[in-house]
Design a protein around this motif. Structure first.
Motif, short mmCIF file in Angstrom:
data_model
loop_
_atom_site.label_atom_id
_atom_site.label_comp_id
_atom_site.label_asym_id
_atom_site.label_seq_id
_atom_site.Cartn_x
_atom_site.Cartn_y
_atom_site.Cartn_z
N ASN A 105 0.95 -0.95 -0.10
CA ASN A 105 -0.10 -0.22 0.12
C ASN A 105 0.19 1.24 -0.47
N ILE A 106 1.07 1.75 -0.97
CA ILE A 106 1.29 2.91 -1.02
C ILE A 106 0.97 3.86 -1.74
N THR A 107 0.39 4.94 -0.82
CA THR A 107 -0.79 5.76 -1.02
C THR A 107 -0.20 7.53 -1.89
N LYS A 108 -0.46 8.10 -2.01
CA LYS A 108 -1.25 8.77 -2.99
C LYS A 108 0.21 10.19 -2.81
N GLU A 109 0.31 10.50 -1.32
CA GLU A 109 1.73 11.06 -0.65
C GLU A 109 2.88 10.55 -0.85
N GLN A 110 3.08 9.25 -0.60
CA GLN A 110 3.87 8.66 -0.44
C GLN A 110 4.96 8.37 -2.17
N TRP A 111 3.83 8.50 -2.44
CA TRP A 111 3.88 8.22 -4.37
C TRP A 111 4.32 9.69 -4.93
N ALA A 112 3.78 10.91 -4.48
CA ALA A 112 4.09 12.11 -4.50
C ALA A 112 5.47 12.18 -4.09
N GLN A 113 5.91 12.49 -3.37
CA GLN A 113 7.06 12.49 -2.21
C GLN A 113 8.32 11.56 -3.23
N LEU A 114 8.16 10.15 -3.49
CA LEU A 114 8.64 9.25 -4.31
C LEU A 114 9.37 10.74 -5.95
N GLU A 115 8.47 10.93 -6.89
CA GLU A 115 7.96 11.43 -7.74
C GLU A 115 9.09 12.76 -7.63
N LYS A 116 8.95 13.23 -6.40
CA LYS A 116 10.21 14.69 -6.38
C LYS A 116 11.54 13.62 -6.04
N GLY A 117 11.75 12.73 -5.35
CA GLY A 117 12.84 12.83 -5.87
C GLY A 117 13.82 12.01 -3.74
N GLU A 118 12.44 11.99 -2.94
CA GLU A 118 12.21 11.76 -1.18
C GLU A 118 12.26 10.38 -1.18
N VAL A 119 13.03 10.54 -0.50
CA VAL A 119 13.36 9.07 0.25
C VAL A 119 12.24 8.53 1.23
N VAL A 120 10.91 8.37 0.82
CA VAL A 120 10.11 7.89 1.99
C VAL A 120 10.39 6.21 2.82
N HIS A 121 10.14 6.79 4.70
CA HIS A 121 10.64 5.83 5.82
C HIS A 121 9.47 5.52 5.82
N ARG A 122 9.06 4.18 6.48
CA ARG A 122 8.36 3.75 7.30
C ARG A 122 7.92 3.03 7.65
N THR A 123 7.68 3.68 9.14
CA THR A 123 7.51 2.90 10.34
C THR A 123 6.14 1.29 10.92
#
Length: 486
Positions: A105-123
């Motif tokens: 489950n990759i949320t829209k917000e997380q995918w938007a961060q990825l498209e900006k080149g950001e690394v997403v950390h999930r607990t």
């Protein structure tokens, strides 16, 4: 509740609060550090997978994205032993490896961060559990994007099981609980020792207070000037010293009061006996007719002496308790001095003394007329009393906004100890002179001192034993505060 337990409870509460706060901060800090280190390690895995297993080929102006499956399988086998799994996405809902991977489950917000080149950390709280081999494994993972010429080609998710992290955290929690229990025991002991130390210092003051209350003023408490209790001990010592001095002064004044009562009784008994004897003689015609006039004059003289003795005591009490009201005015002091000298000439002649004057033609002074007369009269009379076959010199001069008067005698003088006490009530510099006609009460100089204070003036004495005494009186010019107060 006793102060010991209050202090102990306060110290214990502080210690336990610090331990709890420190433990909570330590657990939170450790948890963050573990997760950050895990995420850093997972990012390293993702970079290694991307560099060794993903290939971009350009042909006919088109870029193709390919995978090296052998390398991916080898990496998957190695990472699986470490409970690390990875998934490669090309789009939000498209997985290209492994092919049987469960859609995460990759949320829209997380995918938007990825498209900006950001690394997403999930607990684990933010990530669904990964179901593998019919088991639910709690994971923490990172989502890292990979670009080529500004275009997002792939996102790799690398996750690790948090079971080891949780096991370590549980072990640290158990260790902290043990440390907390030890801290509680140590805190109780330390709180008791600290509270007992503080209370012992207060108890020391209590014991000293009881001793003072029982009349023992030989009490001293050491003060090291460390804190307020030491300051209190120092103030207590000062109070005890003051009480000790006050006790000595009270005893001294009581001794003088008793001496005065004895002297006053003696002084009153003598004239009363004389008057009573003369009255009886007159009543029974035991006194010859030619002696009756002399007897009546003697009774008048003795009566005046009694009145003077009573008046001096009443005067002193009124002055001491501020029951008199001054009426200051400006007048010629030289006229007053001449009148006083004239009144005391007979007494000086009886003592074979000579009064000399060194005064200007006139000298204005600002004072209460009657009280000024009383001051000059008392000191001059005192000089005559303690001078035999000598000289009393009275001088007057103008000072800076003040009038200065000096009365010097060539009498017996005083010692240093006598000088310290001449202003005291009932004090007599020469106790052997109890029966003199003047200064019977020992109040004359006490009254002078009180009156000079009421005039905002000052009186100074210089004396040498066997060489005489000089009194210097200073009356300031018109004092507005003196007028207001009166």
């Amino acid at each position: 509740m006793k102060l010991l337990y209050q202090q102990m409870l306060a110290f214990f509460a502080v210690i336990i609060t610090l331990v709890l706060v420190f433990g909570a901060l330590f657990l939170n800090f450790t948890s963050d550090m573990v997760y950050k280190n895990t995420w850093t390690q997972l990012e390293g895995y993702s970079d290694s997978l991307m560099s060794e297993s993903m290939v971009l080929k350009t042909a006919d102006s088109k870029t193709e994205f390919n995978l090296n499956l052998n390398n991916l399988r080898n990496a998957e086998s190695i990472l699986k032993t470490q409970n690390v799994r990875f998934t490669i996405y090309t789009k939000k809902s498209k997985i290209i490896y492994p092919y049987n991977a469960v859609q995460d489950n990759i949320t829209k917000e997380q995918w938007a961060q990825l498209e900006k080149g950001e690394v997403v950390h999930r607990t684990p709280h933010a990530n669904r559990q990964l179901k593998t081999d019919m088991k639910a494994i709690s994971m923490t993972d990172i989502l890292k994007p990979y670009f080529y010429n500004g275009k997002l080609y792939a996102v790799i998710s690398v996750g690790a099981s948090v079971s080891n992290i949780q096991a370590n955290m549980n072990q640290m929690t158990r260790n902290l609980v043990i440390a907390f229990i030890v801290s509680v025991i140590a805190g109780i002991i330390l709180s008791y020792l600290l509270a007992r130390y503080s209370v012992s210092r207060i108890n020391r003051l209590r014991r000293a207070t009881r001793m003072v209350a029982d009349g023992n003023f030989d009490v001293h408490i050491e003060s090291r000037h460390r804190d307020e209790i030491d300051d209190l001990a120092q103030d207590f010592d000062g109070m005890v010293s003051s009480l000790k001095e006050s006790e000595k002064e009270i005893k001294r004044q009581e001794d003088r009061r008793r001496q005065f009562m004895a002297d006053a009784a003696h002084e009153m008994r003598t004239p009363l006996t004389t008057i009573n004897g003369l009255l009886e003689g007159l009543a029974y015609d035991a006194i010859p007719e030619e002696s009756k006039g002399k007897s009546i004059e003697l009774m008048r003289s003795e009566t005046k002496r009694l009145i003077r003795l009573v008046n001096e005591n009443l005067d002193y009490e009124k002055i001491r308790t501020n029951q008199i009201t001054l009426a200051p005015s400006t007048f010629d002091s030289v006229v007053v001095i001449n009148n006083i000298v004239e009144q005391l000439t007979k007494k000086s002649v009886e003592a074979n003394d000579q009064i000399e004057l060194s005064v200007p033609k006139n000298l204005m002074v600002f004072a209460d007329y009657d009280r000024f007369v009383q001051v000059i009269f008392n000191i001059t009379q005192n000089a005559i009393q303690f001078t035999e076959s000598g000289t009393i010199h009275i001088s007057a001069e103008r000072g800076y906004h003040e009038s200065i008067f000096r009365i010097t005698d060539s009498g017996i003088g005083m010692t240093e100890d006598q000088l310290k006490n001449i202003w005291e009530r009932y004090y007599k510099a020469d106790p052997s002179r109890k029966n003199t006609k003047y200064g019977e009460s020992g109040l004359g100089l006490s009254i002078v001192h009180q009156l000079m204070q009421l005039h905002n003036g000052k009186v100074e004495v210089v004396s040498s034993e066997g060489k005489g005494t000089t009194f210097m009186l200073t009356f300031p010019d018109q004092d507005e505060s003196l007028l207001i107060n009166n």
